[in-house]
Design a protein around this motif. Sequence first.
Motif, PDB file in Angstrom:
ATOM      1  N   LYS A 228       9.424   6.463   3.842  1.00  0.00           N
ATOM      2  CA  LYS A 228      10.109   5.216   4.171  1.00  0.00           C
ATOM      3  C   LYS A 228       9.228   4.418   5.120  1.00  0.00           C
ATOM      4  O   LYS A 228       8.821   4.902   6.168  1.00  0.00           O
ATOM      5  CB  LYS A 228      11.456   5.534   4.816  1.00  0.00           C
ATOM      6  CG  LYS A 228      12.177   4.315   5.328  1.00  0.00           C
ATOM      7  CD  LYS A 228      13.457   4.693   6.059  1.00  0.00           C
ATOM      8  CE  LYS A 228      14.006   3.499   6.806  1.00  0.00           C
ATOM      9  NZ  LYS A 228      15.120   3.836   7.664  1.00  0.00           N
ATOM     10  N   ILE A 229       8.977   3.166   4.725  1.00  0.00           N
ATOM     11  CA  ILE A 229       8.176   2.284   5.568  1.00  0.00           C
ATOM     12  C   ILE A 229       9.109   1.423   6.410  1.00  0.00           C
ATOM     13  O   ILE A 229       8.901   1.252   7.607  1.00  0.00           O
ATOM     14  CB  ILE A 229       7.221   1.431   4.708  1.00  0.00           C
ATOM     15  CG1 ILE A 229       6.273   2.381   3.947  1.00  0.00           C
ATOM     16  CG2 ILE A 229       6.464   0.416   5.549  1.00  0.00           C
ATOM     17  CD1 ILE A 229       5.470   1.741   2.861  1.00  0.00           C
ATOM     18  N   SER A 230      10.153   0.866   5.794  1.00  0.00           N
ATOM     19  CA  SER A 230      11.199   0.114   6.502  1.00  0.00           C
ATOM     20  C   SER A 230      12.481   0.245   5.691  1.00  0.00           C
ATOM     21  O   SER A 230      12.501   0.954   4.689  1.00  0.00           O
ATOM     22  CB  SER A 230      10.802  -1.354   6.671  1.00  0.00           C
ATOM     23  OG  SER A 230      10.849  -2.024   5.420  1.00  0.00           O
ATOM     24  N   ASN A 231      13.566  -0.454   6.109  1.00  0.00           N
ATOM     25  CA  ASN A 231      14.820  -0.380   5.351  1.00  0.00           C
ATOM     26  C   ASN A 231      14.699  -0.982   3.956  1.00  0.00           C
ATOM     27  O   ASN A 231      15.490  -0.683   3.081  1.00  0.00           O
ATOM     28  CB  ASN A 231      15.953  -1.084   6.111  1.00  0.00           C
ATOM     29  CG  ASN A 231      16.436  -0.257   7.278  1.00  0.00           C
ATOM     30  OD1 ASN A 231      16.230   0.951   7.321  1.00  0.00           O
ATOM     31  ND2 ASN A 231      17.065  -0.902   8.238  1.00  0.00           N
ATOM     32  N   GLN A 232      13.699  -1.850   3.736  1.00  0.00           N
ATOM     33  CA  GLN A 232      13.511  -2.474   2.432  1.00  0.00           C
ATOM     34  C   GLN A 232      12.282  -1.974   1.681  1.00  0.00           C
ATOM     35  O   GLN A 232      12.142  -2.235   0.496  1.00  0.00           O
ATOM     36  CB  GLN A 232      13.383  -4.012   2.582  1.00  0.00           C
ATOM     37  CG  GLN A 232      14.645  -4.720   3.004  1.00  0.00           C
ATOM     38  CD  GLN A 232      14.858  -4.685   4.509  1.00  0.00           C
ATOM     39  OE1 GLN A 232      13.916  -4.509   5.272  1.00  0.00           O
ATOM     40  NE2 GLN A 232      16.100  -4.831   4.938  1.00  0.00           N
ATOM     41  N   VAL A 233      11.386  -1.283   2.326  1.00  0.00           N
ATOM     42  CA  VAL A 233      10.133  -0.856   1.712  1.00  0.00           C
ATOM     43  C   VAL A 233      10.012   0.663   1.827  1.00  0.00           C
ATOM     44  O   VAL A 233      10.263   1.239   2.880  1.00  0.00           O
ATOM     45  CB  VAL A 233       8.918  -1.530   2.405  1.00  0.00           C
ATOM     46  CG1 VAL A 233       7.611  -1.084   1.763  1.00  0.00           C
ATOM     47  CG2 VAL A 233       9.058  -3.043   2.353  1.00  0.00           C
ATOM     48  N   PHE A 234       9.625   1.291   0.684  1.00  0.00           N
ATOM     49  CA  PHE A 234       9.425   2.738   0.670  1.00  0.00           C
ATOM     50  C   PHE A 234       8.247   3.049  -0.239  1.00  0.00           C
ATOM     51  O   PHE A 234       7.810   2.202  -1.023  1.00  0.00           O
ATOM     52  CB  PHE A 234      10.692   3.460   0.201  1.00  0.00           C
ATOM     53  CG  PHE A 234      11.153   3.038  -1.170  1.00  0.00           C
ATOM     54  CD1 PHE A 234      10.672   3.681  -2.309  1.00  0.00           C
ATOM     55  CD2 PHE A 234      12.063   1.997  -1.327  1.00  0.00           C
ATOM     56  CE1 PHE A 234      11.091   3.288  -3.566  1.00  0.00           C
ATOM     57  CE2 PHE A 234      12.481   1.604  -2.586  1.00  0.00           C
ATOM     58  CZ  PHE A 234      11.994   2.248  -3.712  1.00  0.00           C
TER      59      PHE A 234
END
Length: 193
Positions: A178-184
């Motif tokens: 997981k990079i952020s809540n919108q990016v993985f």
Amino acid sequence: MSHSISAGLRAHLAGEVTTTALLWLLTRQDNVQFAFTDYITNLVFDGITYKDAQGFTPSTIKINSSMAVDNMELDSILDAAEIGEVDIMSGLFDYASVQILMVNYEDLTQGSLILKSGILGNVSIEKGQFTAEIRGIAQRIQQTIGRVYSPACNALLGDARCTKDLTSFTFSASITGKISNQVFSASALTQGL
């Protein structure tokens, strides 16, 4: 039963003194009928015995010529021999048809005046008494029957009514981070299932 008023009944209603009674005919969806009158004794009209039911009290009958829904209420004391709480709560009276007539109890050959026709709507029970909403015929016109067609599709994408096969638009993958809540990040991305 006639939908128009007879000349005899019209003349009687135009007179100074009238001898009228109300008749209620409830017909359940299983065609079992219940017939009541506000007269002091039973009345036989059109081959149906309307039982003396002083406990029946209709609200004001409102009739309008617009297409607006015209509802009324009917209050009555529960009677286990006729209409019981168990029958109402089990749904036996759901959508029963109702017809309210006015007759001259001194001369039933004059026919009847149909005051209201409709179906039973909401029914509530409290302290041994039920209150039933009688919905006018215009209520049926406002109900959606079948499918509604519109410029926009009202099916869900990929459901049984949708004609689009989503197999070529379906992907599977393993999420690796997981990079952020919108990016993985993902690996082993495959199309179709």
